[in-house]
Enzyme design. Structure first.
Site, short mmCIF file in Angstrom:
data_model
loop_
_atom_site.label_atom_id
_atom_site.label_comp_id
_atom_site.label_asym_id
_atom_site.label_seq_id
_atom_site.Cartn_x
_atom_site.Cartn_y
_atom_site.Cartn_z
N GLU A 21 0.84 -1.20 0.00
CA GLU A 21 0.00 0.00 0.00
C GLU A 21 0.88 1.26 0.00
OE1 GLU A 21 -4.00 -0.69 2.37
OE2 GLU A 21 -2.27 -1.31 3.56
N TYR A 53 -14.87 26.70 -0.14
CA TYR A 53 -14.84 25.28 -0.52
C TYR A 53 -13.51 24.90 -1.16
CZ TYR A 53 -20.00 25.85 -0.42
OH TYR A 53 -21.29 26.14 -0.07
N VAL A 72 -6.09 4.47 8.40
CA VAL A 72 -7.03 5.48 7.91
C VAL A 72 -7.61 6.26 9.08
CG1 VAL A 72 -7.58 4.38 5.72
CG2 VAL A 72 -8.93 3.81 7.74
N GLU A 73 -7.59 5.66 10.28
CA GLU A 73 -8.02 6.39 11.48
C GLU A 73 -7.14 7.62 11.70
OE1 GLU A 73 -9.22 2.06 12.19
OE2 GLU A 73 -7.60 3.12 11.18
N LYS A 98 -11.70 3.47 1.69
CA LYS A 98 -10.79 2.80 0.75
C LYS A 98 -11.69 2.02 -0.21
CE LYS A 98 -6.62 1.47 2.84
NZ LYS A 98 -5.85 0.55 3.69
#
Length: 119
Positions: A21, A53, A72-73, A98
């Protein structure tokens, strides 16, 4: 409470617990809810009374496409922390997905969703 939302922002990053990854990278989908009062901006039509934005998108892009995290946390926490520190938000919801996780079995996607407020 009022909120601004971003749906399905897609970025390419190198986050993950597996070496492949970090080497090959993958797509990450980010969804946001930014909580703040929009009443004054809505009444005055004044951009300075809300959130730009484009700048929010750039902030998230820099994080996701930047230095890798194992989890990802951690990616979600970094996005939340940075948005809360840079913009006049009361609270933020960050969802990191993901789309094609490298795990056994069939999954359309996996991810995390966190909700953080000003401390």
């Amino acid at each position: 409470m009022d909120h601004i939302f971003f749906e399905k922002m897609l970025f390419y990053g190198y986050h993950g617990a597996f070496p492949e990854e970090n080497k090959l990278g993958q797509r990450f989908q980010i969804d946001l809810k930014l909580f703040l009062s929009l009443q004054e901006a809505g009444c005055t039509d004044d951009l300075t009374l809300t959130v730009d934005y484009g700048k929010v998108y750039e902030t998230v892009q820099q994080i996701v496409e930047g230095a890798p995290f194992k989890l990802v946390e951690k990616l979600a926490e970094e996005i939340a922390t940075r948005l809360l520190s840079r913009y006049p938000l009361d609270e933020v919801v960050v969802r990191v997905t993901k789309p094609d996780p490298p795990i056994p079995g069939y999954y359309q996607s996996v991810g995390v969703e966190i909700r953080r407020g000003k401390q």
